[in-house]
Design a protein around this motif. Structure first.
Motif, PDB file in Angstrom:
ATOM      1  N   THR A 113       0.833  -1.208   0.000  1.00  0.00           N
ATOM      2  CA  THR A 113       0.000   0.000   0.000  1.00  0.00           C
ATOM      3  C   THR A 113       0.865   1.254   0.000  1.00  0.00           C
ATOM      4  N   ILE A 114       1.893   1.270   0.850  1.00  0.00           N
ATOM      5  CA  ILE A 114       2.817   2.418   0.906  1.00  0.00           C
ATOM      6  C   ILE A 114       3.504   2.604  -0.440  1.00  0.00           C
ATOM      7  N   SER A 115       3.953   1.507  -1.017  1.00  0.00           N
ATOM      8  CA  SER A 115       4.637   1.571  -2.307  1.00  0.00           C
ATOM      9  C   SER A 115       3.714   2.112  -3.394  1.00  0.00           C
ATOM     10  N   LEU A 116       2.493   1.608  -3.423  1.00  0.00           N
ATOM     11  CA  LEU A 116       1.538   2.053  -4.435  1.00  0.00           C
ATOM     12  C   LEU A 116       1.192   3.538  -4.255  1.00  0.00           C
ATOM     13  N   ALA A 117       0.974   3.938  -3.006  1.00  0.00           N
ATOM     14  CA  ALA A 117       0.618   5.344  -2.757  1.00  0.00           C
ATOM     15  C   ALA A 117       1.772   6.269  -3.126  1.00  0.00           C
ATOM     16  N   SER A 118       2.983   5.910  -2.768  1.00  0.00           N
ATOM     17  CA  SER A 118       4.127   6.774  -3.108  1.00  0.00           C
ATOM     18  C   SER A 118       4.366   6.800  -4.617  1.00  0.00           C
ATOM     19  N   GLN A 119       4.141   5.671  -5.269  1.00  0.00           N
ATOM     20  CA  GLN A 119       4.302   5.618  -6.730  1.00  0.00           C
ATOM     21  C   GLN A 119       3.262   6.489  -7.420  1.00  0.00           C
ATOM     22  N   MET A 120       2.052   6.481  -6.879  1.00  0.00           N
ATOM     23  CA  MET A 120       0.990   7.323  -7.458  1.00  0.00           C
ATOM     24  C   MET A 120       1.357   8.805  -7.349  1.00  0.00           C
ATOM     25  N   THR A 178      -4.449  13.576  -8.941  1.00  0.00           N
ATOM     26  CA  THR A 178      -4.397  15.031  -9.090  1.00  0.00           C
ATOM     27  C   THR A 178      -3.695  15.607  -7.876  1.00  0.00           C
ATOM     28  N   ASN A 179      -2.916  16.605  -8.111  1.00  0.00           N
ATOM     29  CA  ASN A 179      -2.117  17.182  -7.040  1.00  0.00           C
ATOM     30  C   ASN A 179      -2.882  18.224  -6.235  1.00  0.00           C
ATOM     31  N   THR A 180      -4.110  17.910  -5.926  1.00  0.00           N
ATOM     32  CA  THR A 180      -4.886  18.820  -5.079  1.00  0.00           C
ATOM     33  C   THR A 180      -4.498  18.546  -3.630  1.00  0.00           C
ATOM     34  N   ILE A 235      -3.519  14.808  -2.012  1.00  0.00           N
ATOM     35  CA  ILE A 235      -2.194  14.594  -1.417  1.00  0.00           C
ATOM     36  C   ILE A 235      -2.352  14.260   0.066  1.00  0.00           C
ATOM     37  N   ASP A 236      -3.265  14.926   0.750  1.00  0.00           N
ATOM     38  CA  ASP A 236      -3.504  14.655   2.168  1.00  0.00           C
ATOM     39  C   ASP A 236      -4.037  13.228   2.361  1.00  0.00           C
ATOM     40  N   ARG A 237      -4.954  12.795   1.477  1.00  0.00           N
ATOM     41  CA  ARG A 237      -5.514  11.449   1.565  1.00  0.00           C
ATOM     42  C   ARG A 237      -4.425  10.392   1.345  1.00  0.00           C
ATOM     43  N   VAL A 238      -3.562  10.581   0.323  1.00  0.00           N
ATOM     44  CA  VAL A 238      -2.473   9.632   0.049  1.00  0.00           C
ATOM     45  C   VAL A 238      -1.464   9.638   1.204  1.00  0.00           C
TER      46      VAL A 238
END
Length: 191
Positions: A135-142, A149-151, A155-158
């Motif tokens: 999960t950490i890997s996927l979120a950081s890759q996203m 979107t860089n809103t 970003i806060d949710r990720v």
């Protein structure tokens, strides 16, 4: 059933008696059958029969006492090689030998159970670690690839996902360490 120590004591006592009797009997038979009086002292006859009788007793002792031990040693080497499916059987009537075999089989059973628990534990722990790491890997890759979107909300949710999964991973590591500490303490208490 007499103990091993009693068996060896009895065997030695019987040997001394039998050797003395054989020496006297041999001297008497030679005199009676051949009409010759043997000039050799009793000591010489006793030594001769001690050597012969000792050879017989040694073979008996090897067969009765040490063959089961050699068989058990072979089974121990198999277990030392990692095979915990081994059982050792004996037909010995000596209590100590039977007890040794029973203890060996109990030890192998416990080792097998411990190996099963260890395998299950490693499988479970690796699964518990893989999920937060993935999960950490996927979120950081996203975040890196711009797949989201860089809103600030995204970003806060990720970032929250990464933080929560990091906490989960930390908790899992703490559980493993506590389990190891508990096991080590329990083993020290058993000693």
């Amino acid at each position: 059933m007499p103990t091993l120590r009693v068996w060896f004591t009895l065997i030695c006592m019987v040997e001394y008696i039998v050797v003395a009797l054989l020496a006297e009997l041999t001297a008497w038979l030679i005199k009676k059958w051949l009409g010759i009086t043997v000039a050799a002292p009793l000591f010489v006859w006793a030594v001769l029969f001690s050597v012969i009788f000792g050879f017989v007793i040694t073979n008996f002792t090897l067969k009765v006492f040490f063959d089961p031990v050699a068989k058990l040693e072979k089974a121990m080497r198999t277990v030392a090689g990692g095979n915990f499916k081994v059982t050792a059987e004996t037909d010995s009537r000596i209590n100590e030998v039977r007890s040794l075999y029973s203890s060996f089989n109990m030890m192998v059973k416990e080792l097998s159970a411990t190996e099963t628990l260890q395998t299950d534990f490693i499988s479970s722990v690796s699964h518990e670690f893989k999920t937060p790491i993935a999960t950490i890997s996927l979120a950081s890759q996203m975040l890196k690839d711009g797949a989201v979107t860089n809103t600030p909300e995204t970003i806060d949710r990720v970032a929250t996902i990464i933080r929560d999964e990091s906490k989960r991973l930390t908790y899992q590591v703490e559980k493993v360490l506590q389990t190891a500490l508990f096991t080590e303490t329990r083993m020290k208490l058993k000693l």
